[in-house]
Scaffold this motif. Structure first.
Motif, PDB file in Angstrom:
ATOM      1  N   PHE A  12       3.590  -3.022  -6.756  1.00 37.01           N
ATOM      2  CA  PHE A  12       3.888  -2.592  -8.215  1.00 37.01           C
ATOM      3  C   PHE A  12       4.777  -1.482  -8.457  1.00 37.01           C
ATOM      4  O   PHE A  12       5.004  -0.609  -7.381  1.00 37.01           O
ATOM      5  CB  PHE A  12       2.620  -2.346  -9.025  1.00 37.01           C
ATOM      6  N   GLY A  13       5.638  -1.772  -9.343  1.00 39.15           N
ATOM      7  CA  GLY A  13       6.456  -0.435  -9.891  1.00 39.15           C
ATOM      8  C   GLY A  13       5.813   0.465 -10.458  1.00 39.15           C
ATOM      9  O   GLY A  13       4.686   0.319 -10.554  1.00 39.15           O
ATOM     10  N   LEU A  25      -2.282  -0.501  -3.537  1.00 38.79           N
ATOM     11  CA  LEU A  25      -3.377  -1.258  -3.121  1.00 38.79           C
ATOM     12  C   LEU A  25      -4.157  -0.730  -2.216  1.00 38.79           C
ATOM     13  O   LEU A  25      -3.600   0.218  -1.140  1.00 38.79           O
ATOM     14  CB  LEU A  25      -2.740  -2.727  -2.143  1.00 38.79           C
ATOM     15  N   TYR A  73      -7.244  -2.024  -6.455  1.00 30.61           N
ATOM     16  CA  TYR A  73      -6.258  -1.186  -6.641  1.00 30.61           C
ATOM     17  C   TYR A  73      -6.362   0.157  -7.252  1.00 30.61           C
ATOM     18  O   TYR A  73      -7.427  -0.061  -8.133  1.00 30.61           O
ATOM     19  CB  TYR A  73      -4.904  -1.851  -7.684  1.00 30.61           C
ATOM     20  N   LEU A  96       4.351  -3.017 -16.369  1.00 29.48           N
ATOM     21  CA  LEU A  96       4.421  -3.046 -15.007  1.00 29.48           C
ATOM     22  C   LEU A  96       4.596  -4.200 -14.463  1.00 29.48           C
ATOM     23  O   LEU A  96       4.415  -5.175 -14.775  1.00 29.48           O
ATOM     24  CB  LEU A  96       2.857  -2.736 -14.546  1.00 29.48           C
ATOM     25  N   LEU A 110       0.461   0.913  -9.557  1.00 31.51           N
ATOM     26  CA  LEU A 110      -0.830   0.560  -8.782  1.00 31.51           C
ATOM     27  C   LEU A 110      -0.580   0.495  -7.373  1.00 31.51           C
ATOM     28  O   LEU A 110       0.472   0.022  -6.850  1.00 31.51           O
ATOM     29  CB  LEU A 110      -1.465  -0.852  -9.295  1.00 31.51           C
ATOM     30  N   PHE A 150      -9.132  -8.161  -4.522  1.00 27.48           N
ATOM     31  CA  PHE A 150      -8.062  -6.738  -4.266  1.00 27.48           C
ATOM     32  C   PHE A 150      -9.070  -5.761  -5.188  1.00 27.48           C
ATOM     33  O   PHE A 150      -9.437  -5.771  -6.223  1.00 27.48           O
ATOM     34  CB  PHE A 150      -6.869  -6.943  -4.804  1.00 27.48           C
ATOM     35  N   LYS A 156      -7.958  -5.478   0.501  1.00 23.19           N
ATOM     36  CA  LYS A 156      -7.989  -6.908   0.038  1.00 23.19           C
ATOM     37  C   LYS A 156      -8.846  -7.556   0.956  1.00 23.19           C
ATOM     38  O   LYS A 156      -9.215  -7.419   1.934  1.00 23.19           O
ATOM     39  CB  LYS A 156      -6.611  -7.436   0.163  1.00 23.19           C
ATOM     40  N   GLN A 183      -4.662   3.628  -9.333  1.00 27.26           N
ATOM     41  CA  GLN A 183      -3.632   4.083 -10.435  1.00 27.26           C
ATOM     42  C   GLN A 183      -4.022   5.364 -10.643  1.00 27.26           C
ATOM     43  O   GLN A 183      -5.054   5.934 -11.341  1.00 27.26           O
ATOM     44  CB  GLN A 183      -3.632   3.102 -11.493  1.00 27.26           C
ATOM     45  N   GLU A 188      -0.453 -10.438  -1.887  1.00 26.94           N
ATOM     46  CA  GLU A 188      -0.652  -9.004  -2.202  1.00 26.94           C
ATOM     47  C   GLU A 188       0.587  -8.864  -3.100  1.00 26.94           C
ATOM     48  O   GLU A 188       1.651  -9.102  -2.635  1.00 26.94           O
ATOM     49  CB  GLU A 188      -0.543  -8.307  -0.802  1.00 26.94           C
ATOM     50  N   ALA A 189       0.372  -8.271  -4.050  1.00 26.12           N
ATOM     51  CA  ALA A 189       1.415  -7.710  -4.878  1.00 26.12           C
ATOM     52  C   ALA A 189       1.797  -6.421  -4.980  1.00 26.12           C
ATOM     53  O   ALA A 189       0.808  -5.487  -4.793  1.00 26.12           O
ATOM     54  CB  ALA A 189       0.976  -8.129  -6.487  1.00 26.12           C
TER      55      ALA A 189
END
Lengths: 113, 112
Positions: B103-104, A46, A36, B90, A44, A34, A49, A38, B100-101
């Protein structure tokens, strides 16, 4: 042990120039990879992937990444950087199938006008 | 739109206080995670949970505990806050079988 290395801590590019952020991973099996992004003070998001199949992966915001098994790399690229791309970028590899991720230490991207 | 919500964006606590960081997701995800983010160290996994009332230690669990009483909510607990726990925290969630994650926005905790 599984790990992710982002060799570049900070990169500065001119707006309109091309970008490549490096990522190397260490993982025994076929990795789930992945990228990400920020933005300052944010969570974060995405970008893209890789699970399997085509080794060139397209993501959001015009980014792409190429998986190279022989080099254990998953480098992120963009042909023309915009000022809004200034952010921190994290490469990650999944441990298992539940979203448990190992992250690299990040690369901060600055964009010169 | 998928959502992971952390209850506070900024928090200031005193050394020795018990601190609760709350995270709620509305995606019916089975898996939830707490990461800590520090400059130059990236994100490190503190604890995670694959189901209600289940928890697993991550890479840096010392000084932390977690609670998951409901599927949508995952709490991180600092039993006795210390200055070295000043950090960005986080929360993330994912669906089993899909790595797939999501996030806050993060909670920036300062312990003084």
């Amino acid at each position: 042990a599984q790990s992710v290395t982002q060799p570049d801590i900070h990169i500065t590019v001119s707006e309109g120039a091309s970008l490549e952020l490096r990522c190397n991973y260490s993982y025994g099996a076929t990795p789930y990879l992945f990228w990400y992004v920020q933005s300052p003070g944010q969570g974060l998001q995405l970008l893209l992937k890789y699970f399997s199949g085509d080794t060139l992966v397209q993501g959001i915001k015009g980014f792409e990444a190429e998986f190279k098994r022989s080099q254990s790399s998953f480098n992120l690229r963009k042909p023309s950087v915009h000022w809004s791309d200034a952010a921190e970028y994290f490469c990650a590899v999944a441990r298992g199938s539940q979203g448990n991720l190992i992250f690299g230490k990040g690369t901060k991207l600055s964009v010169k006008p | 739109d998928v959502k992971v919500t952390q209850s506070s964006r900024y928090l200031v606590k005193r050394t020795g206080e018990k601190v609760f960081l709350e995270c709620v997701q509305d995606m019916d995800h089975e898996n939830m995670f707490w990461y800590r983010q520090d400059p130059g160290l990236g994100l490190r996994l503190i604890y995670f949970s694959y189901d209600v009332k289940m928890k697993e230690k991550g890479d840096i669990p010392e000084g932390y505990s977690v609670s998951r009483e409901k599927k949508e909510r995952f709490s991180l607990i600092l039993e006795s806050a210390s200055t070295n726990q000043t950090s960005m925290y986080l929360c993330a969630s994912s669906k089993t079988g899909n790595t797939e994650a999501f996030f806050g926005q993060g909670t920036r905790l300062t312990v003084v």
